[in-house]
Design a protein around this motif. Structure first.
Motif, PDB file in Angstrom:
ATOM      1  N   ILE A  27      36.544  34.675  40.062  1.00 46.69           N
ATOM      2  CA  ILE A  27      35.806  35.599  39.202  1.00 46.69           C
ATOM      3  C   ILE A  27      35.523  36.859  40.009  1.00 46.69           C
ATOM      4  CG2 ILE A  27      33.668  35.984  37.929  1.00 46.69           C
ATOM      5  CD1 ILE A  27      33.525  32.965  37.496  1.00 46.69           C
ATOM      6  N   HIS A  28      35.859  38.008  39.429  1.00 50.19           N
ATOM      7  CA  HIS A  28      35.569  39.296  40.062  1.00 50.19           C
ATOM      8  C   HIS A  28      34.329  39.869  39.385  1.00 50.19           C
ATOM      9  CE1 HIS A  28      35.966  43.730  40.420  1.00 50.19           C
ATOM     10  NE2 HIS A  28      36.106  43.375  41.684  1.00 50.19           N
ATOM     11  N   VAL A  29      33.292  40.165  40.173  1.00 51.93           N
ATOM     12  CA  VAL A  29      32.035  40.691  39.650  1.00 51.93           C
ATOM     13  C   VAL A  29      31.831  42.088  40.219  1.00 51.93           C
ATOM     14  CG1 VAL A  29      29.547  40.341  39.477  1.00 51.93           C
ATOM     15  CG2 VAL A  29      31.065  38.367  39.546  1.00 51.93           C
ATOM     16  N   SER A  78      27.919  31.118  39.330  1.00 56.02           N
ATOM     17  CA  SER A  78      28.119  32.239  40.258  1.00 56.02           C
ATOM     18  C   SER A  78      27.283  33.459  39.875  1.00 56.02           C
ATOM     19  CB  SER A  78      29.596  32.614  40.342  1.00 56.02           C
ATOM     20  OG  SER A  78      30.085  32.972  39.074  1.00 56.02           O
ATOM     21  N   ILE A  79      27.196  33.791  38.588  1.00 53.43           N
ATOM     22  CA  ILE A  79      26.399  34.946  38.156  1.00 53.43           C
ATOM     23  C   ILE A  79      24.912  34.685  38.403  1.00 53.43           C
ATOM     24  CG2 ILE A  79      25.824  36.454  36.217  1.00 53.43           C
ATOM     25  CD1 ILE A  79      28.735  36.680  37.091  1.00 53.43           C
ATOM     26  N   ALA A  80      24.459  33.488  38.108  1.00 50.44           N
ATOM     27  CA  ALA A  80      23.056  33.145  38.347  1.00 50.44           C
ATOM     28  C   ALA A  80      22.729  33.209  39.835  1.00 50.44           C
ATOM     29  CB  ALA A  80      22.757  31.751  37.793  1.00 50.44           C
ATOM     30  N   ASN A 108      23.803  47.381  36.413  1.00 51.56           N
ATOM     31  CA  ASN A 108      24.921  47.044  35.538  1.00 51.56           C
ATOM     32  C   ASN A 108      25.740  45.949  36.209  1.00 51.56           C
ATOM     33  OD1 ASN A 108      26.809  47.068  33.514  1.00 51.56           O
ATOM     34  ND2 ASN A 108      27.722  49.027  34.081  1.00 51.56           N
ATOM     35  N   LEU A 109      26.235  45.018  35.406  1.00 49.27           N
ATOM     36  CA  LEU A 109      27.025  43.905  35.926  1.00 49.27           C
ATOM     37  C   LEU A 109      28.183  43.658  34.973  1.00 49.27           C
ATOM     38  CD1 LEU A 109      25.755  40.606  37.354  1.00 49.27           C
ATOM     39  CD2 LEU A 109      27.378  40.520  35.500  1.00 49.27           C
ATOM     40  N   SER A 110      29.388  43.543  35.519  1.00 47.51           N
ATOM     41  CA  SER A 110      30.534  43.144  34.700  1.00 47.51           C
ATOM     42  C   SER A 110      31.333  42.107  35.482  1.00 47.51           C
ATOM     43  CB  SER A 110      31.408  44.338  34.326  1.00 47.51           C
ATOM     44  OG  SER A 110      32.016  44.889  35.470  1.00 47.51           O
ATOM     45  N   ALA A 111      31.817  41.103  34.778  1.00 53.13           N
ATOM     46  CA  ALA A 111      32.552  40.013  35.416  1.00 53.13           C
ATOM     47  C   ALA A 111      33.868  39.801  34.683  1.00 53.13           C
ATOM     48  CB  ALA A 111      31.720  38.735  35.396  1.00 53.13           C
ATOM     49  N   ASP A 112      34.930  39.569  35.451  1.00 50.39           N
ATOM     50  CA  ASP A 112      36.261  39.311  34.908  1.00 50.39           C
ATOM     51  C   ASP A 112      36.842  38.089  35.586  1.00 50.39           C
ATOM     52  OD1 ASP A 112      36.361  41.697  33.314  1.00 50.39           O
ATOM     53  OD2 ASP A 112      36.802  42.827  35.147  1.00 50.39           O
ATOM     54  N   GLU A 159      34.104  38.792  44.857  1.00 49.27           N
ATOM     55  CA  GLU A 159      35.053  37.845  44.278  1.00 49.27           C
ATOM     56  C   GLU A 159      34.626  36.439  44.671  1.00 49.27           C
ATOM     57  OE1 GLU A 159      39.835  37.050  44.038  1.00 49.27           O
ATOM     58  OE2 GLU A 159      39.079  39.001  44.655  1.00 49.27           O
ATOM     59  N   PHE A 160      34.393  35.593  43.646  1.00 46.16           N
ATOM     60  CA  PHE A 160      33.931  34.220  43.819  1.00 46.16           C
ATOM     61  C   PHE A 160      35.019  33.244  43.409  1.00 46.16           C
ATOM     62  CE2 PHE A 160      29.641  35.972  43.532  1.00 46.16           C
ATOM     63  CZ  PHE A 160      28.921  35.120  44.342  1.00 46.16           C
ATOM     64  N   ASP A 161      34.928  32.019  43.959  1.00 38.41           N
ATOM     65  CA  ASP A 161      35.663  30.905  43.359  1.00 38.41           C
ATOM     66  C   ASP A 161      35.086  30.699  41.972  1.00 38.41           C
ATOM     67  OD1 ASP A 161      37.273  30.341  45.538  1.00 38.41           O
ATOM     68  OD2 ASP A 161      35.803  28.989  46.438  1.00 38.41           O
TER      69      ASP A 161
END
Length: 132
Positions: free
Chosen positions: A100-102, A72-74, A89-93, A65-67
């Motif tokens: 952001i929850h990755v 952030s994904i990079a 596999n990667l999913s972000a919400d 979990e990021f600010d």
């Protein structure tokens, strides 16, 4: 395939093998049916042992979990690439609380200690939580 894991493959193979042996016996090909049964039993007995010498890739699920920041994904991709960790596999919400929850499924290099995953992000102040 569910959540990057394969289930039921050996059961399906067993059903197909049993059907094949049954068809051979039903067609009066007794030698082929009995030979196939003996071969399958021998293979099952031999391969049932746990082969420690066969290296298998280890995979892990990681939740981060990021600010809410633009790169952030990079940042995650660069960190994993620099440590030879392959992202499967990667999913972000987006969460409602400006974060952001990755969710990641990663393949770790041979002999990589999964506890080292936590150390990859400890110097980033934007990381709120990490679970694996």
């Amino acid at each position: 395939v569910r959540k990057q894991a394969i289930n039921g493959l050996t059961t399906a193979a067993g059903v197909w093998t049993t059907a094949g042996v049954g068809m051979a016996i039903g067609a009066k090909l007794y030698f082929i049916g009995v030979s196939a049964t003996v071969i399958v039993l021998l293979v099952q007995i031999i391969l049932r042992h746990n082969f420690k010498w066969m290296p298998l890739p280890e995979s892990e699920q990681i939740d981060i979990e990021f600010d809410k920041i633009a790169d952030s994904i990079a940042f995650i991709q660069k960190k994993f690439a620099s440590n030879n960790i392959e992202i499967i596999n990667l999913s972000a919400d987006k969460n409602g609380n400006d974060s952001i929850h990755v969710e990641l499924f990663v393949k770790l290099p041979q002999g990589y200690d999964p506890t080292r995953l936590m150390d990859l992000f400890k110097d980033n102040p934007h990381v709120k939580s990490i679970e694996y």
